[in-house]
Scaffold this motif. Structure first.
Motif, PDB file in Angstrom:
ATOM      1  N   ASP A   1      -4.050   8.095   5.338  1.00 13.59           N
ATOM      2  CA  ASP A   1      -2.782   7.399   5.139  1.00 13.59           C
ATOM      3  C   ASP A   1      -1.782   7.686   6.251  1.00 13.59           C
ATOM      4  O   ASP A   1      -0.890   6.872   6.511  1.00 13.59           O
ATOM      5  N   THR A   2      -1.914   8.816   6.916  1.00 19.30           N
ATOM      6  CA  THR A   2      -1.073   9.085   8.082  1.00 19.30           C
ATOM      7  C   THR A   2      -1.374   8.073   9.185  1.00 19.30           C
ATOM      8  O   THR A   2      -0.464   7.541   9.827  1.00 19.30           O
TER       9      THR A   2
ATOM     10  N   TYR B   1       0.064   4.643   8.107  1.00 22.21           N
ATOM     11  CA  TYR B   1       1.522   4.569   8.224  1.00 22.21           C
ATOM     12  C   TYR B   1       1.977   4.470   9.682  1.00 22.21           C
ATOM     13  O   TYR B   1       2.815   3.634  10.028  1.00 22.21           O
TER      14      TYR B   1
ATOM     15  N   CYS C   1       1.110   5.084   0.775  1.00 20.19           N
ATOM     16  CA  CYS C   1       0.491   6.173   1.535  1.00 20.19           C
ATOM     17  C   CYS C   1       0.784   7.514   0.879  1.00 20.19           C
ATOM     18  O   CYS C   1       1.923   7.786   0.485  1.00 20.19           O
TER      19      CYS C   1
ATOM     20  N   TYR D   1       0.842  -1.195   0.000  1.00 19.06           N
ATOM     21  CA  TYR D   1       0.000   0.000   0.000  1.00 19.06           C
ATOM     22  C   TYR D   1       0.877   1.244   0.000  1.00 19.06           C
ATOM     23  O   TYR D   1       1.820   1.345   0.782  1.00 19.06           O
TER      24      TYR D   1
END
Length: 296
Positions: free
Chosen positions: A68-69, A72, A61, A59
């Motif tokens: 996405d933060t 991650y 980010c 994936y």
């Protein structure tokens, strides 16, 4: 010599970033605390692209994006929703052989996870810049059972103004039915019932996150919902409720006999709780009558 244009590689993480990521992945810390720490320590999100292992999937980010933060630094965004999907597949006979509709797919987080849980995934994302990220995340994992649609769903086939998402959250774009706002782009909208008929699928689960356009999506899927009686996971926060106006309108948007639960927030597992229209929740679970015994 002619040089080849190679794709740009994600930026490398520094030592401080790696240490923080390791700490926020630690399940020994309460999830609510990890959420607060992330907000305090990374207020502006990722500074560049990051490639991660998402439960065995590849994936990518996006920088400065809330969803996405979370992926991650903590390993997942809305892990309780993923837990709900997994619970449904485990406990509803035959569900894994049916189709999962991911309406408002964003960059494909739940679409690719759903690709391992369901026979077919129908992923809808109308905004071109985000659709390209969705397609990239699907393609990089080699899924052949995820079908991508670069349009939104509603209750009529048309073109509507779409207000692009905020810079720090790619999931906040939305359609408007009145052109009072001039800062949008015109994007296509199709009727969900027409799509499911054309794709010849039996829909077992529908996830809807479309920033206030939910009533239109449900109206356009009415025949599918009546026919297939799928479970529905839907965002229903304070802002989304305004689009339904009141509880009666909301309940009437669902087929007869559906019952609703709230999905507890600030936890990583699936914890269903009593639904209260006046209460505070982020996501709800709408259950058809023939599956009520599994959840109630």
């Amino acid at each position: 010599m002619r040089t080849q244009n190679l794709p740009k590689m994600p930026e490398q993480a520094g030592m401080a970033e790696r240490l923080l990521r390791r700490a926020l992945h630690c399940r020994l810390l309460p999830f609510a605390l990890r959420r607060k720490l992330l907000g305090w320590l990374v207020p502006h999100g990722l500074v560049g692209e990051r490639r991660v292992d998402l439960f065995g999937l590849d994936y990518l980010c996006a920088p400065a994006n809330l969803i996405d933060t979370y992926v991650y630094y903590t390993g997942m965004y809305e892990r309780n929703t993923l837990s709900c999907l997994q619970y449904c597949v485990k406990n509803i006979p035959g569900l894994s052989e049916q189709a999962f509709m991911d309406i408002g797919s964003n960059s494909g987080l739940f679409s690719i996870l759903g690709g391992r849980l369901f026979a077919t995934v129908l992923a809808f994302e109308p905004f071109p810049a985000i659709f390209s990220r969705l397609k990239s995340n699907v393609d990089r994992n080699g899924f052949s059972n995820i079908r991508l649609f670069a349009f939104g769903l509603g209750d009529e086939e048309t073109q509507l103004v779409f207000i692009p998402p905020k810079k720090d959250n790619m999931g906040t774009g939305y359609f408007v039915t009145e052109c009072a706002e001039a800062n949008g782009v015109v994007l296509p909208v199709c009727v969900g019932d027409a799509v499911t008929e054309a794709e010849a699928v039996t829909v077992g689960l529908v996830k809807i996150d479309v920033e206030g356009f939910e009533p239109h999506v449900l109206r356009g899927l009415r025949q599918t919902l009546e026919r297939d009686q799928p479970v529905i996971i839907m965002e229903l926060n304070r802002d989304t409720k305004k689009s339904f106006v009141d509880e009666e309108t909301f309940m009437n948007s669902l087929p007869r006999g559906y019952r609703v639960l709230a999905i507890r927030t600030k936890v990583e597992g699936f914890v269903p709780v009593a639904f209260d229209w006046a209460g505070k929740q982020e996501n709800i679970l709408a259950v058809p009558p023939h599956l009520a015994r599994i959840f109630f």
